[in-house]
Design an enzyme around this catalytic site. Sequence first.
Site, short mmCIF file in Angstrom:
data_model
loop_
_atom_site.label_atom_id
_atom_site.label_comp_id
_atom_site.label_asym_id
_atom_site.label_seq_id
_atom_site.Cartn_x
_atom_site.Cartn_y
_atom_site.Cartn_z
CE LYS A 174 -0.12 -1.59 15.08
NZ LYS A 174 1.18 -0.93 15.03
CG HIS A 197 -2.27 3.54 17.37
ND1 HIS A 197 -1.27 3.68 16.43
CD2 HIS A 197 -1.95 2.44 18.10
CE1 HIS A 197 -0.40 2.69 16.57
NE2 HIS A 197 -0.79 1.93 17.58
CD GLU A 202 0.62 1.95 21.74
OE1 GLU A 202 0.74 0.73 21.73
OE2 GLU A 202 0.06 2.59 20.84
N GLY A 227 0.80 -4.87 19.24
CA GLY A 227 0.58 -4.84 17.79
C GLY A 227 1.01 -6.16 17.17
N GLY A 228 2.23 -6.19 16.65
CA GLY A 228 2.73 -7.37 15.91
C GLY A 228 2.49 -8.69 16.61
C1 PEP Z 1 0.83 -0.67 18.61
O1 PEP Z 1 0.73 -0.36 17.44
O2 PEP Z 1 -0.01 -0.28 19.42
C2 PEP Z 1 1.97 -1.48 19.01
C3 PEP Z 1 2.31 -1.50 20.26
O3 PEP Z 1 2.61 -2.18 18.00
P1 PEP Z 1 3.84 -3.20 18.18
O4 PEP Z 1 3.53 -4.09 19.34
O5 PEP Z 1 3.91 -3.93 16.89
O6 PEP Z 1 5.05 -2.36 18.44
#
Ligand code: PEP
Length: 250
Positions: free
Chosen positions: A11, A95, A167, A233-234
């Site tokens: 990100k 996304h 997601e 993500g994180g």
């Molecule tokens: C993402 O943004 O694709 C995602 C899965 O973020 P997180 O793992 O932080 O939930």
Amino acid sequence: MRTPLVAGNWKMNGSRESVKELINGVVEGAKSLNGVEVAVCPPFIYIADVTAVAGGTNVSVGSQDVCTELKGAFTGETSIDMIKDFGCQYAIVGHSERRTLYGETDDVVAEKFAVVKNSGIIPIFCIGETLEEREGGITEEVCARQIDAVFSSQGDDAFADSVIAYEPVWAIGTGKTASPEQAQSVHAFIRQHIAKRNAVIAEKVQILYGGSMNPANAKELIGQTDIDGGLIGGASLKTEDFLAVCQAGQ
Ligand code: PEP
């Protein structure tokens, strides 16, 4: 059998220094991985720095977005040829942050998917329902609608050489993860939906789970029959955590 893919979506995080440190750590740690594909998707401006380190290794690089147009007067945008020029093998499209914060409709996402596909880059096509939609019992309907927008423009073979990321929007960046059973059920639905158009492609396509996947829950999630890795993500911002998720995919 499908090889799992673990892709990090960085990100809009990091600095030039921290990104270099992160990619060096990922490339080093990934050397000992087997039976799992690894990719990272840095902010556009750092892609060159990342491919300089990851090029020629088992870590692929992707973009987080792409412009629907191929060239011209589109201030601030990045074309698929530019992404390719810098050695990316993947491009994320649709996304949920692009859909919700930047108003990308199913049709815009389908256009982006087509641009990526036509360039030979692998699209990571994101779909998923909001909390309201899940509570309203329309999770499958929403995913089918998002997928069908791509079928409408690309035909029955649309998902050949593509990756899908399921997601659930309510699980992204919230620390709430879909249970392995909840995720598996939607993944199986997605595969069946694609199989109605092309059963061979449905068997082959990697369907990643995304939404607060981390070292503690990755193994059980990726262990589900129709979950072929994760979009992270994180947890992709910490070398050790990201590598631990990659290991869970082995
Ligand atoms: C993402 O943004 O694709 C995602 C899965 O973020 P997180 O793992 O932080 O939930």
